[in-house]
Enzyme design. Structure first.
Site, PDB file in Angstrom:
ATOM      1  N   CYS A 131      -3.243   2.449   0.372  1.00 39.43           N
ATOM      2  CA  CYS A 131      -3.049   3.611  -0.485  1.00 39.43           C
ATOM      3  C   CYS A 131      -4.328   4.403  -0.695  1.00 39.43           C
ATOM      4  O   CYS A 131      -4.286   5.511  -1.203  1.00 39.43           O
ATOM      5  CB  CYS A 131      -2.465   3.184  -1.832  1.00 39.43           C
ATOM      6  SG  CYS A 131      -3.358   1.851  -2.636  1.00 39.43           S
ATOM      7  N   SER A 179      -1.832  -4.371  -5.061  1.00 35.44           N
ATOM      8  CA  SER A 179      -0.464  -4.175  -4.590  1.00 35.44           C
ATOM      9  C   SER A 179      -0.374  -3.298  -3.364  1.00 35.44           C
ATOM     10  O   SER A 179       0.666  -3.236  -2.720  1.00 35.44           O
ATOM     11  CB  SER A 179       0.393  -3.547  -5.700  1.00 35.44           C
ATOM     12  OG  SER A 179      -0.139  -2.297  -6.089  1.00 35.44           O
ATOM     13  N   CYS A 180      -1.463  -2.601  -3.013  1.00 37.87           N
ATOM     14  CA  CYS A 180      -1.398  -1.644  -1.907  1.00 37.87           C
ATOM     15  C   CYS A 180      -2.667  -1.732  -1.092  1.00 37.87           C
ATOM     16  O   CYS A 180      -3.752  -1.563  -1.625  1.00 37.87           O
ATOM     17  CB  CYS A 180      -1.197  -0.223  -2.426  1.00 37.87           C
ATOM     18  SG  CYS A 180      -1.244   1.028  -1.124  1.00 37.87           S
ATOM     19  N   GLY A 181      -2.522  -1.999   0.200  1.00 34.89           N
ATOM     20  CA  GLY A 181      -3.684  -2.124   1.055  1.00 34.89           C
ATOM     21  C   GLY A 181      -4.040  -0.872   1.817  1.00 34.89           C
ATOM     22  O   GLY A 181      -5.084  -0.819   2.448  1.00 34.89           O
TER      23      GLY A 181
END
Length: 284
Positions: free
Chosen positions: A128, A124-126
């Site tokens: 983070c 969901s997070c590239g």
């Protein structure tokens, strides 16, 4: 679909069931596969490449993902910077080949692997996993602002249906994001699916890098979800002049698009859309 999907037994509960239909029943369901991929990078010669990043992804097109990641993070500039890229054995038993080993070409600087460049990315997070605000920002070498691309709103409105029609894994799972690259005539050139929207974009960019198609001048990149800062930055790094999304953009995505001279389109659904930046490229 290979390892992109898997089957699991689930308990199906249907509170709206009527008549002889049972509200609780065991059945098989198809799920999107999510597995870690370790990207190792180093110079040519003997010795093991050092781990640079681990990303949670849907298996498939892993070489494209690794090369696209390196390009969009500013660690390579073109396919010429990569001597070899190959799947190799990991520590899993049985082996799932969840490691990509990238050998850089002679003279290409090896990335500094320190806490500020230590990547761990979830689906969901590239960004983070980055350790500082400064390490998030990467500047493109392509002058996207000068790209003369112009498309009609009618052409853009037809792209989501073309993207959706090509999403084979989504049809079976309902759980994958997609990124599609279109030419100025609306022809779909490549589509990639992944549990992570940033991975799907990196897979598209990696395909373009390996096919020696950069910069992606005169192209449209469409994503199935929202337009975040990271996706806008990845599109800019690949030289894409127009990024479109079926959902909303963020404020940082809009600001980056304006800075880069990109066109950013959001809420591309049916006959309507919002143009947040670069409206000169969208004709009525």
């Amino acid at each position: 679909m290979g390892r992109a999907t898997d089957r699991r037994s689930v308990l199906r509960i249907d509170l709206g069931a009527t008549g002889d239909r049972r509200p609780r029943v065991r059945r098989q369901d198809t799920l999107s596969v999510e597995e870690p991929l370790e990207i190792r990078v180093g110079p040519p010669g003997p010795g093991r490449r050092r781990p640079l990043a681990v990303t949670m992804r849907t298996p498939g097109d892993d070489l494209d993902l690794a090369v696209g990641f390196l390009l969009t993070e500013g660690l390579i500039r073109s396919a010429e910077d990569v001597h070899t890229a190959q799947l190799c054995a990991g520590a899993d038993t049985p082996n799932t080949y969840n490691v990509v080993d990238v050998v850089l070409s002679p003279g290409v600087p090896e990335p500094a692997i320190d806490p500020a460049r230590n990547f761990y990315t979830t689906s969901s997070c590239g960004v983070c996993g980055k350790a500082s605000i400064e390490s998030v920002r990467t500047r493109s070498r392509f002058a996207v602002r000068d790209d003369p691309l112009e498309v009609t709103a009618e052409l853009l409105a037809g792209l989501p249906d073309r993207l959706r029609a090509a999403q084979r894994a989504f049809d079976r799972t309902g759980g994958l994001h997609a990124a599609g690259l279109f030419d100025a005539d609306g022809e779909l050139l490549v589509l990639r699916e992944d549990v992570g929207r940033h991975n799907a974009v990196d897979k598209v960019v990696g395909w373009a890098v390996r096919a020696d198609r950069l910069p992606l001048a005169g192209h449209v990149l469409l994503v199935s979800g929202r337009a975040s800062f990271e996706l806008t930055q990845k599109a800019w790094m690949a030289g894409v002049p127009l990024l479109a999304a079926v959902s909303a953009p963020s404020t940082l995505a809009t600001e980056l698009a304006e800075e880069a001279g990109m066109t950013l389109v959001g809420f591309l659904r049916g006959p309507t859309m919002n143009v947040y930046a670069g409206a000169q490229r969208v004709a009525a």
